[in-house]
Design an enzyme around this catalytic site. Structure first.
Site, mmCIF file in Angstrom:
data_model
loop_
_atom_site.group_PDB
_atom_site.id
_atom_site.type_symbol
_atom_site.label_atom_id
_atom_site.label_comp_id
_atom_site.label_asym_id
_atom_site.label_seq_id
_atom_site.Cartn_x
_atom_site.Cartn_y
_atom_site.Cartn_z
ATOM 1 N N SER A 163 -36.799 -11.845 24.884
ATOM 2 C CA SER A 163 -36.788 -13.560 24.173
ATOM 3 C C SER A 163 -36.837 -14.320 26.307
ATOM 4 O O SER A 163 -37.199 -13.797 26.773
ATOM 5 C CB SER A 163 -36.001 -14.028 23.469
ATOM 6 O OG SER A 163 -36.379 -15.285 23.086
ATOM 7 N N THR A 164 -36.113 -15.128 25.876
ATOM 8 C CA THR A 164 -35.724 -16.096 26.638
ATOM 9 C C THR A 164 -35.142 -15.178 27.912
ATOM 10 O O THR A 164 -34.116 -13.928 27.996
ATOM 11 C CB THR A 164 -34.386 -16.794 26.564
ATOM 12 O OG1 THR A 164 -34.524 -17.373 25.549
ATOM 13 C CG2 THR A 164 -34.057 -17.875 28.011
ATOM 14 N N HIS A 189 -40.641 -13.112 22.584
ATOM 15 C CA HIS A 189 -41.325 -14.137 22.214
ATOM 16 C C HIS A 189 -41.435 -14.807 23.004
ATOM 17 O O HIS A 189 -41.052 -15.805 24.180
ATOM 18 C CB HIS A 189 -40.054 -15.296 21.271
ATOM 19 C CG HIS A 189 -38.533 -14.261 20.435
ATOM 20 N ND1 HIS A 189 -37.541 -14.341 20.515
ATOM 21 C CD2 HIS A 189 -38.945 -12.688 20.037
ATOM 22 C CE1 HIS A 189 -36.655 -13.222 20.004
ATOM 23 N NE2 HIS A 189 -38.218 -12.849 19.245
ATOM 24 N N MET A 282 -31.730 -14.801 23.806
ATOM 25 C CA MET A 282 -30.578 -15.660 22.171
ATOM 26 C C MET A 282 -31.196 -15.299 21.309
ATOM 27 O O MET A 282 -32.299 -15.143 20.301
ATOM 28 C CB MET A 282 -30.865 -16.537 22.521
ATOM 29 C CG MET A 282 -30.068 -18.136 21.890
ATOM 30 S SD MET A 282 -28.669 -17.870 22.651
ATOM 31 C CE MET A 282 -27.621 -18.694 21.272
ATOM 32 N N ASP A 285 -32.593 -10.873 16.572
ATOM 33 C CA ASP A 285 -33.525 -10.626 16.887
ATOM 34 C C ASP A 285 -33.747 -9.323 16.850
ATOM 35 O O ASP A 285 -33.379 -9.446 18.566
ATOM 36 C CB ASP A 285 -35.055 -11.281 17.178
ATOM 37 C CG ASP A 285 -35.889 -10.836 16.304
ATOM 38 O OD1 ASP A 285 -36.487 -9.892 15.393
ATOM 39 O OD2 ASP A 285 -36.611 -11.158 17.066
#
Length: 344
Positions: A163-164, A189, A282, A285
């Site tokens: 993600s991030t 993501h 973050m 998940d």
């Protein structure tokens, strides 16, 4: 606790006002200034020392990408890019993430999408305030080892969730992947309009063939499949071989596509013939899904805290015992290939 001090940079006075009002409504955030172009923003950054900057990409005098490059070279700090969710905007936003921006947010396109977009800006500013900003941004990631021309896949598949900070991490990892790499599936993501451009960017950097996953695509050695953003989850299923399946459904673990959905499907489809990898991001998940993979006999890796932009997803996975071994980003690509090699 001190409030997160934010500088809003956008050439539209209306947009600056909308973003500032949304941020100021959050009790943990204070907008300390607004700038209409990078030259005004430069002086305000020096004078106000904000914790986070929101930065429009398309501005007069100097575009947001050029300004971001200067920020990350001279005064590294958390930056959230605000971009139109178009093909051209996607290309520029991906470049911003490579340069060191923490995350990107779609600019509100109309009245119906304004509140949702503004809420996302607030959430990502709060994430950015806790992110580890790289001080060496400005150049594309480079490999420290050549691709393994003699790599022989073991028959395992590789599943990666991020993600991030994932744009830089995945570029770093896939640069090492050779033409003979194991079949690899990725859930990152990312907005729906960005994933095709992101797959193309990865394809240009890797020895593997990288593509956006399509429903029914056969998983083959030498190919990497990136989950499309937006409306579906990516799964791996057995159907005359291993194939990608795109499944419509509600968000899982707060996301669609969800890393948990991908990892659970891999555990079910291949059991111990897999390598699971959870990267910077973050939230939680992927943690439970990676644990399911490990319980099924898969090898599992997690990115270590020191090399993460946000040590959230890997931390959650490590804390519940899903991660067999933590690895730095610089070593991750080689570690994945070692585990998926017929010669290990």
């Amino acid at each position: 606790m001190a409030k997160i001090r934010v500088l809003v940079v956008d050439d539209s006075a209306t947009m600056r006002s909308l973003i500032s009002a949304a941020l100021n409504r959050d009790p943990d955030i204070e907008v300390v200034g607004g700038a209409g172009d990078p030259f005004e923003a430069r002086g305000m950054i020096k004078a106000l020392n904000p914790d986070v900057v929101t930065l429009d990409i398309e501005m007069p005098n100097m575009n947001g990408i050029d300004f971001l490059e200067k920020i990350m070279r001279l005064r590294p700090m958390p930056v959230v890019m605000v971009s139109t969710l178009t093909q051209a905007g996607a290309e520029m936003t991906l470049r911003a993430l490579e340069l060191g921006a923490v995350d990107c947010v779609g600019k509100p396109a109309d009245a119906t999408g304004t509140q949702e977009a503004l809420a996302e800006i607030v959430a990502k500013v709060k994430i950015a305030a806790r992110a580890s900003v790289r001080t060496n941004a400005g150049a594309a990631p480079t490999t420290t080892a050549p691709r393994r021309k003699d790599f022989m896949p073991s028959g395992d598949i590789v599943a990666i969730g991020s993600s991030t900070g994932g744009v830089e991490a995945l570029l770093s990892i896939l640069q090492l992947f050779p033409e003979t790499c194991p079949p690899t599936v990725i859930t990152q993501h990312m907005p729906a309009t960005f994933t095709a451009s992101f797959a193309a960017r990865l394809d240009r950097s890797s020895g593997a063939k990288v593509q956006e996953a399509s429903d029914g695509a056969l998983l083959e050695p030498g190919k990497v499949y990136v989950a499309p953003g937006g409306a579906t989850h990516l799964e791996v299923v057995r159907s005359a071989g291993l194939r990608c399946r795109l499944v419509a459904g509600d968000p899982v673990s707060g996301h669609r596509p969800s890393v948990d959905v991908l990892f659970n499907s891999v555990a079910h489809a291949v059991g111990d013939k897999a390598v699971g990898v959870i990267l910077t991001g973050m939230g939680r998940d992927g943690a439970q899904g990676l644990l399911t993979m490990r319980k099924a006999g898969a090898k599992t890796l997690g990115q270590d805290e020191a090399s993460c932009v946000v040590y959230g997803m890997p931390r959650s996975a490590f804390e519940i015992g899903a991660v067999e071994r933590q690895v730095s980003l610089s070593s991750m690509g080689q570690s994945i290939l070692d585990l998926a090699s017929a010669r290990r």
